[in-house]
Scaffold this motif. Sequence first.
Motif, PDB file in Angstrom:
ATOM      1  N   GLU A   1       9.495  -5.032   8.540  1.00  0.00           N
ATOM      2  CA  GLU A   1      10.427  -4.083   9.152  1.00  0.00           C
ATOM      3  C   GLU A   1       9.700  -2.817   9.195  1.00  0.00           C
ATOM      4  N   VAL A   2       9.192  -2.167   7.769  1.00  0.00           N
ATOM      5  CA  VAL A   2       8.674  -0.895   7.109  1.00  0.00           C
ATOM      6  C   VAL A   2       7.049  -0.722   7.927  1.00  0.00           C
ATOM      7  N   LYS A   3       6.664  -2.232   7.668  1.00  0.00           N
ATOM      8  CA  LYS A   3       5.065  -2.404   8.388  1.00  0.00           C
ATOM      9  C   LYS A   3       5.024  -2.284   9.981  1.00  0.00           C
ATOM     10  N   ASN A   4       6.249  -2.630  10.278  1.00  0.00           N
ATOM     11  CA  ASN A   4       6.106  -2.280  11.963  1.00  0.00           C
ATOM     12  C   ASN A   4       6.371  -0.829  12.616  1.00  0.00           C
ATOM     13  N   TRP A   5       6.968  -0.264  11.333  1.00  0.00           N
ATOM     14  CA  TRP A   5       7.916   1.069  11.688  1.00  0.00           C
ATOM     15  C   TRP A   5       6.462   1.620  12.066  1.00  0.00           C
ATOM     16  N   LEU A   6       5.709   1.840  10.720  1.00  0.00           N
ATOM     17  CA  LEU A   6       4.599   2.668  10.535  1.00  0.00           C
ATOM     18  C   LEU A   6       2.880   2.738  11.156  1.00  0.00           C
ATOM     19  N   GLU A   7       2.843   1.099  12.130  1.00  0.00           N
ATOM     20  CA  GLU A   7       2.185   0.410  13.194  1.00  0.00           C
ATOM     21  C   GLU A   7       2.821   1.682  14.167  1.00  0.00           C
ATOM     22  N   SER A   8       3.985   1.195  14.836  1.00  0.00           N
ATOM     23  CA  SER A   8       4.426   1.768  16.060  1.00  0.00           C
ATOM     24  C   SER A   8       4.285   2.964  16.097  1.00  0.00           C
ATOM     25  N   ILE A   9       4.229   3.896  14.896  1.00  0.00           N
ATOM     26  CA  ILE A   9       3.966   5.231  14.711  1.00  0.00           C
ATOM     27  C   ILE A   9       2.780   5.841  14.877  1.00  0.00           C
ATOM     28  N   SER A  10       1.865   4.593  14.486  1.00  0.00           N
ATOM     29  CA  SER A  10       0.291   5.297  13.974  1.00  0.00           C
ATOM     30  C   SER A  10      -0.779   5.921  13.046  1.00  0.00           C
ATOM     31  N   VAL A  11       0.958   5.802  11.825  1.00  0.00           N
ATOM     32  CA  VAL A  11      -0.232   6.094  10.461  1.00  0.00           C
ATOM     33  C   VAL A  11      -1.461   4.961  10.027  1.00  0.00           C
ATOM     34  N   GLU A  12      -1.869   5.876   9.471  1.00  0.00           N
ATOM     35  CA  GLU A  12      -3.190   5.045   9.184  1.00  0.00           C
ATOM     36  C   GLU A  12      -3.661   4.207   8.308  1.00  0.00           C
ATOM     37  N   GLU A  13      -4.564   3.119   8.325  1.00  0.00           N
ATOM     38  CA  GLU A  13      -3.880   1.792   7.763  1.00  0.00           C
ATOM     39  C   GLU A  13      -4.295   1.725   5.754  1.00  0.00           C
ATOM     40  N   PRO A  14      -5.234   2.689   5.572  1.00  0.00           N
ATOM     41  CA  PRO A  14      -4.919   2.631   4.367  1.00  0.00           C
ATOM     42  C   PRO A  14      -3.860   3.756   3.470  1.00  0.00           C
ATOM     43  N   TYR A  15      -2.886   5.014   4.510  1.00  0.00           N
ATOM     44  CA  TYR A  15      -1.016   4.810   4.374  1.00  0.00           C
ATOM     45  C   TYR A  15      -0.522   3.747   3.964  1.00  0.00           C
ATOM     46  N   ILE A  16      -0.745   2.909   5.438  1.00  0.00           N
ATOM     47  CA  ILE A  16       0.299   1.931   5.807  1.00  0.00           C
ATOM     48  C   ILE A  16       0.101   1.508   3.861  1.00  0.00           C
ATOM     49  N   THR A  17      -1.063   0.740   3.513  1.00  0.00           N
ATOM     50  CA  THR A  17      -1.089  -0.747   2.384  1.00  0.00           C
ATOM     51  C   THR A  17      -0.436   0.285   1.806  1.00  0.00           C
ATOM     52  N   HIS A  18      -0.867   1.192   1.220  1.00  0.00           N
ATOM     53  CA  HIS A  18      -0.340   2.255  -0.061  1.00  0.00           C
ATOM     54  C   HIS A  18       1.492   2.565   0.169  1.00  0.00           C
ATOM     55  N   ILE A  19       1.905   2.333   0.637  1.00  0.00           N
ATOM     56  CA  ILE A  19       3.303   2.698   0.853  1.00  0.00           C
ATOM     57  C   ILE A  19       3.999   1.349   0.877  1.00  0.00           C
ATOM     58  N   LEU A  20       3.013   0.414   1.774  1.00  0.00           N
ATOM     59  CA  LEU A  20       4.323  -1.028   1.526  1.00  0.00           C
ATOM     60  C   LEU A  20       3.824  -1.318  -0.119  1.00  0.00           C
ATOM     61  N   SER A  21       3.043  -1.389  -0.377  1.00  0.00           N
ATOM     62  CA  SER A  21       2.305  -1.592  -2.022  1.00  0.00           C
ATOM     63  C   SER A  21       4.205  -1.088  -2.928  1.00  0.00           C
ATOM     64  N   ILE A  22       3.428   0.714  -2.880  1.00  0.00           N
ATOM     65  CA  ILE A  22       4.485   1.438  -3.215  1.00  0.00           C
ATOM     66  C   ILE A  22       6.479   0.893  -4.076  1.00  0.00           C
ATOM     67  N   ILE A  23       6.489   0.458  -2.375  1.00  0.00           N
ATOM     68  CA  ILE A  23       7.912  -0.302  -2.101  1.00  0.00           C
ATOM     69  C   ILE A  23       8.012  -1.623  -2.669  1.00  0.00           C
ATOM     70  N   SER A  24       7.308  -2.463  -2.730  1.00  0.00           N
ATOM     71  CA  SER A  24       7.222  -3.632  -2.845  1.00  0.00           C
ATOM     72  C   SER A  24       7.433  -3.701  -4.370  1.00  0.00           C
ATOM     73  N   THR A  25       7.014  -3.067  -4.799  1.00  0.00           N
ATOM     74  CA  THR A  25       7.310  -3.043  -6.840  1.00  0.00           C
ATOM     75  C   THR A  25       8.389  -2.657  -7.000  1.00  0.00           C
ATOM     76  N   MET A  26       8.843  -1.170  -5.753  1.00  0.00           N
ATOM     77  CA  MET A  26       9.974  -0.697  -6.320  1.00  0.00           C
ATOM     78  C   MET A  26      11.118  -1.480  -6.179  1.00  0.00           C
ATOM     79  N   SER A  27      11.213  -2.043  -4.852  1.00  0.00           N
ATOM     80  CA  SER A  27      12.082  -3.807  -4.952  1.00  0.00           C
ATOM     81  C   SER A  27      11.673  -4.334  -5.524  1.00  0.00           C
ATOM     82  N   PHE A  28      11.229  -5.005  -6.451  1.00  0.00           N
ATOM     83  CA  PHE A  28      10.641  -5.752  -7.228  1.00  0.00           C
ATOM     84  C   PHE A  28      11.874  -5.294  -8.782  1.00  0.00           C
TER      85      PHE A  28
END
Length: 214
Positions: A74-101
């Motif tokens: 859902e976070v990925k879909n959101w970031l894509e839908s507002i046109s965040v650049e790909e390297p940022y998306i990867t970085h943000i997702l990696s932070i969130i997945s490490t945090m929720s682990f």
Amino acid sequence: MKQKIIQQTEKFVKDKLRNESSGHDWYHIYRVKNLSLNIAEKEGADHFVCVMAALLHDIADEKIAGTEEEGLQEVKNWLESISVEEPYITHILSIISTMSFKGGNGKEMESVEGKVVQDADRLDAIGAIGIGRTFAYSGAKGQLMYDPEIPVRETMTKEQYRNERSTAINHFYEKLLKLKHGMNTPYAKKLADDRHAFLENFLEQFFEEWEGRR
Ligand code: ADP
Ligand code: NI
């Protein structure tokens, strides 16, 4: 451009957490965002990544999303839908997945931005705010604020947390007083020392008052 992305994301998160009562309300996000910016300033971390990860860090939490995977998608879909650049998306997702682990076997944060946001999230569980959140959470679960007959368990599994009786005061010993040892960045360590001292003062006064000595 980045400012607009941040504003849109704030609105998205606020709407999603509108009816959230598990301790992950919008103002938790608001505090973690501001604290992340404060730490990012001192640690030289990228402000945009820190703010975005802070805003989105609880969306993938099991308590809010069905599963962690669904939340991350859902976070990925959101970031894509507002046109965040790909390297940022990867970085943000990696932070969130490490945090929720969750749990002690969690991976180390790789980037300074991840370290900053994780520190900010942990800091929000200690100090005056942490005390407030703990009593609010305990009250919502129908726990007593303190019961001398309920023993403190040094390590608790998620299962125990769900099924066994505890108290707000026990939660200090089971979790809050340990958090300062887990800080990643030097500046967050300083803030944690301060908030930790506040917890200790609070407990000292609490037990004095409990016995009617003060
Ligand atoms: P997070 O996901 O942000 O780490 P949690 O969902 O574990 O936080 O908890 C939300 C808030 O409720 C925190 O401030 C935490 O300290 C508090 N809390 C969590 N579990 C308990 C508990 N068993 N008793 C009292 N407070 C709790
Ligand atoms: Ni959080």
